[in-house]
Scaffold this motif. Structure first.
Motif, PDB file in Angstrom:
ATOM      1  N   SER A 104       1.025  -1.493  -0.519  1.00 31.24           N
ATOM      2  CA  SER A 104      -0.009   0.504   0.364  1.00 31.24           C
ATOM      3  C   SER A 104       1.224   1.247   0.281  1.00 31.24           C
ATOM      4  N   LYS A 105       1.652   0.956   0.598  1.00 29.56           N
ATOM      5  CA  LYS A 105       2.678   2.019   0.337  1.00 29.56           C
ATOM      6  C   LYS A 105       3.469   2.962  -0.797  1.00 29.56           C
ATOM      7  N   PHE A 106       3.280   1.695  -1.885  1.00 24.28           N
ATOM      8  CA  PHE A 106       3.715   2.253  -3.368  1.00 24.28           C
ATOM      9  C   PHE A 106       2.223   2.422  -4.062  1.00 24.28           C
ATOM     10  N   ILE A 107       1.014   2.627  -3.764  1.00 26.11           N
ATOM     11  CA  ILE A 107       0.507   3.872  -4.160  1.00 26.11           C
ATOM     12  C   ILE A 107       0.166   4.728  -3.206  1.00 26.11           C
ATOM     13  N   GLU A 108       0.271   4.525  -1.916  1.00 25.01           N
ATOM     14  CA  GLU A 108      -0.094   5.879  -1.581  1.00 25.01           C
ATOM     15  C   GLU A 108       1.260   6.785  -1.331  1.00 25.01           C
ATOM     16  N   ALA A 109       2.833   6.446  -1.977  1.00 24.17           N
ATOM     17  CA  ALA A 109       3.718   6.837  -2.775  1.00 24.17           C
ATOM     18  C   ALA A 109       3.297   7.622  -3.693  1.00 24.17           C
ATOM     19  N   LEU A 110       2.904   6.987  -5.294  1.00 20.86           N
ATOM     20  CA  LEU A 110       2.104   7.403  -5.717  1.00 20.86           C
ATOM     21  C   LEU A 110       2.004   8.680  -6.193  1.00 20.86           C
ATOM     22  N   ARG A 111       0.167   8.128  -4.804  1.00 22.47           N
ATOM     23  CA  ARG A 111      -0.457   9.853  -5.249  1.00 22.47           C
ATOM     24  C   ARG A 111       0.261  10.762  -4.791  1.00 22.47           C
ATOM     25  N   ILE A 112       1.126  10.846  -3.605  1.00 22.60           N
ATOM     26  CA  ILE A 112       1.635  11.897  -2.833  1.00 22.60           C
ATOM     27  C   ILE A 112       2.761  12.593  -4.074  1.00 22.60           C
ATOM     28  N   VAL A 113       3.088  11.763  -4.991  1.00 21.57           N
ATOM     29  CA  VAL A 113       3.915  12.312  -5.977  1.00 21.57           C
ATOM     30  C   VAL A 113       2.935  12.635  -7.604  1.00 21.57           C
ATOM     31  N   GLN A 114       1.979  12.637  -7.263  1.00 20.70           N
ATOM     32  CA  GLN A 114       1.337  12.649  -8.525  1.00 20.70           C
ATOM     33  C   GLN A 114       0.423  13.597  -7.837  1.00 20.70           C
ATOM     34  N   ARG A 115      -0.096  14.471  -6.804  1.00 15.75           N
ATOM     35  CA  ARG A 115      -0.658  15.069  -6.243  1.00 15.75           C
ATOM     36  C   ARG A 115      -0.027  16.444  -5.700  1.00 15.75           C
ATOM     37  N   VAL A 116       1.729  16.346  -4.969  1.00 14.72           N
ATOM     38  CA  VAL A 116       1.480  17.571  -4.557  1.00 14.72           C
ATOM     39  C   VAL A 116       3.410  17.780  -6.259  1.00 14.72           C
ATOM     40  N   SER A 117       3.766  19.187  -6.572  1.00 15.87           N
ATOM     41  CA  SER A 117       3.755  19.915  -7.155  1.00 15.87           C
ATOM     42  C   SER A 117       5.796  19.838  -7.254  1.00 15.87           C
ATOM     43  N   LYS A 118       6.754  19.666  -8.039  1.00 17.38           N
ATOM     44  CA  LYS A 118       7.705  19.767  -8.023  1.00 17.38           C
ATOM     45  C   LYS A 118       8.491  21.131  -7.039  1.00 17.38           C
ATOM     46  N   LYS A 119       7.341  22.410  -6.828  1.00 14.67           N
ATOM     47  CA  LYS A 119       8.116  22.987  -6.227  1.00 14.67           C
ATOM     48  C   LYS A 119       7.934  22.780  -5.029  1.00 14.67           C
ATOM     49  N   ALA A 120       6.883  22.137  -4.547  1.00 14.15           N
ATOM     50  CA  ALA A 120       6.229  22.043  -3.603  1.00 14.15           C
ATOM     51  C   ALA A 120       7.075  21.203  -2.708  1.00 14.15           C
ATOM     52  N   ILE A 121       7.214  20.138  -2.880  1.00 17.25           N
ATOM     53  CA  ILE A 121       7.797  18.794  -2.797  1.00 17.25           C
ATOM     54  C   ILE A 121       9.552  19.521  -2.505  1.00 17.25           C
ATOM     55  N   GLU A 122      10.116  20.754  -2.822  1.00 19.25           N
ATOM     56  CA  GLU A 122      11.145  20.938  -3.137  1.00 19.25           C
ATOM     57  C   GLU A 122      11.026  21.933  -1.523  1.00 19.25           C
ATOM     58  N   GLU A 123      10.078  22.561  -1.826  1.00 17.90           N
ATOM     59  CA  GLU A 123       9.436  23.273   0.242  1.00 17.90           C
ATOM     60  C   GLU A 123      10.112  22.845   0.900  1.00 17.90           C
ATOM     61  N   LYS A 124       8.961  21.854   0.965  1.00 17.32           N
ATOM     62  CA  LYS A 124       8.842  20.813   2.769  1.00 17.32           C
ATOM     63  C   LYS A 124      10.015  20.386   3.134  1.00 17.32           C
ATOM     64  N   VAL A 125      10.938  19.686   0.979  1.00 14.20           N
ATOM     65  CA  VAL A 125      12.101  19.033   1.360  1.00 14.20           C
ATOM     66  C   VAL A 125      13.180  19.880   2.986  1.00 14.20           C
ATOM     67  N   GLN A 126      13.339  21.585   2.454  1.00 12.75           N
ATOM     68  CA  GLN A 126      14.069  22.826   2.539  1.00 12.75           C
ATOM     69  C   GLN A 126      13.395  22.708   4.189  1.00 12.75           C
ATOM     70  N   VAL A 127      11.984  22.483   4.605  1.00  9.67           N
ATOM     71  CA  VAL A 127      11.201  22.898   5.427  1.00  9.67           C
ATOM     72  C   VAL A 127      12.490  22.176   6.755  1.00  9.67           C
ATOM     73  N   TYR A 128      12.303  20.579   6.455  1.00  6.38           N
ATOM     74  CA  TYR A 128      12.791  19.490   6.917  1.00  6.38           C
ATOM     75  C   TYR A 128      14.388  19.851   7.032  1.00  6.38           C
ATOM     76  N   LYS A 129      14.646  20.522   6.320  1.00  7.82           N
ATOM     77  CA  LYS A 129      16.222  21.153   6.253  1.00  7.82           C
ATOM     78  C   LYS A 129      16.660  21.865   8.165  1.00  7.82           C
ATOM     79  N   ARG A 130      15.249  22.471   7.585  1.00  3.53           N
ATOM     80  CA  ARG A 130      15.564  23.734   8.872  1.00  3.53           C
ATOM     81  C   ARG A 130      15.477  22.755  10.492  1.00  3.53           C
ATOM     82  N   LEU A 131      14.357  21.896  10.091  1.00  8.60           N
ATOM     83  CA  LEU A 131      13.538  21.634  11.182  1.00  8.60           C
ATOM     84  C   LEU A 131      15.331  20.469  12.037  1.00  8.60           C
TER      85      LEU A 131
END
Length: 246
Positions: A104-131
């Motif tokens: 089920s993780k495969f399907i969930e990951a596919l959903r997230i990658v499809q739904r969240v834009s590249k820019k949004a993913i990059e921004e979230k990665v930066q947030v995690y880095k700040r944390l």
């Protein structure tokens, strides 16, 4: 048999959709009964339509070995309505990350990658880095819990603040989330309730909670409290020492 696999098909509003999906599910069930994995073609629907995209994408996943129990629910969701190009791009990313296509993780990951834009993913990665997380940590957490890349910056920051308020250090916070990413998605109320119970009622040192963050994912009513009651009962009868030794 067909309806028992996907009973929610009956809840679709359009009669045509019910007919198309019913026939599609039936065809897959029959094909899977044979020892040779027959390659199927989706119905002749208008190219680019939501139904056509969904059926085509489901068939692609079937060829990758995604089981029926994960495939059929996708027919009644909006997870796979994107066009062929975007779907293949998202699928390639998830497959390259090493997800098990039968999980089920495969399907969930596919959903997230499809739904969240590249820019949004990059921004979230930066947030995690700040944390306090490294980029590799972020992707390792995503593989454990794909939803980690769909959380808002506010949710992530509030989660860290809650852990710090409970007495955990920043290092313990990052360690806990790397081990059990789901804990960054829990509400402040849930985290406080479980942590305080473990520390005050079960006499766990805070470091023990930090070393075993998965305990925060257990149900208070079904797992944590009943186990606590059993331990207390055994201790009252002298069958366990103060620290839980037999």
């Amino acid at each position: 048999e067909t309806l028992s696999k996907v009973p929610k098909i009956l809840g679709l509003k359009e009669d045509k959709a019910i007919s198309v999906y019913y026939d599609f599910v039936k065809e897959i069930i029959e094909a899977n009964k044979s020892f040779s994995r027959k390659k199927l073609c989706h119905s002749s629907l208008p190219q680019g339509s939501r139904q056509e995209n969904k059926l085509r994408n489901v068939l692609v996943l079937r060829e990758l070995g995604v089981p029926q129990r994960l495939l059929f629910p996708l027919l009644i969701s909006d997870s796979l309505v994107c066009g062929e190009g975007k779907f293949e791009e998202s699928l390639k990313k998830v497959v390259e990350m090493g997800f098990d296509t039968t999980s089920s993780k495969f399907i969930e990951a596919l959903r997230i990658v499809q739904r969240v834009s590249k820019k949004a993913i990059e921004e979230k990665v930066q947030v995690y880095k700040r944390l306090g997380f490294a980029v590799d940590d972020v992707w390792a957490m995503f593989r454990k819990w794909p939803v980690s890349l769909s959380l808002s910056e506010k949710n992530m920051s509030n989660s860290m603040e809650t852990f710090l308020e409970l007495g955990f250090s920043r290092h313990e916070f990052t360690m806990m989330v790397k081990r059990f990413p789901q804990c960054i998605g829990y509400s402040a109320e849930s985290l406080k309730k479980k942590t305080e119970f473990l520390v005050k009622q079960m006499n766990w040192p805070l470091k023990a909670v930090a070393s075993n963050p998965a305990v925060l994912g257990l149900s208070m009513e079904k797992r944590i409290v009943p186990r606590s009651n059993v331990i207390k009962a055994l201790m009252s009868k002298g069958l366990l020492g103060r620290n839980g030794e037999l």
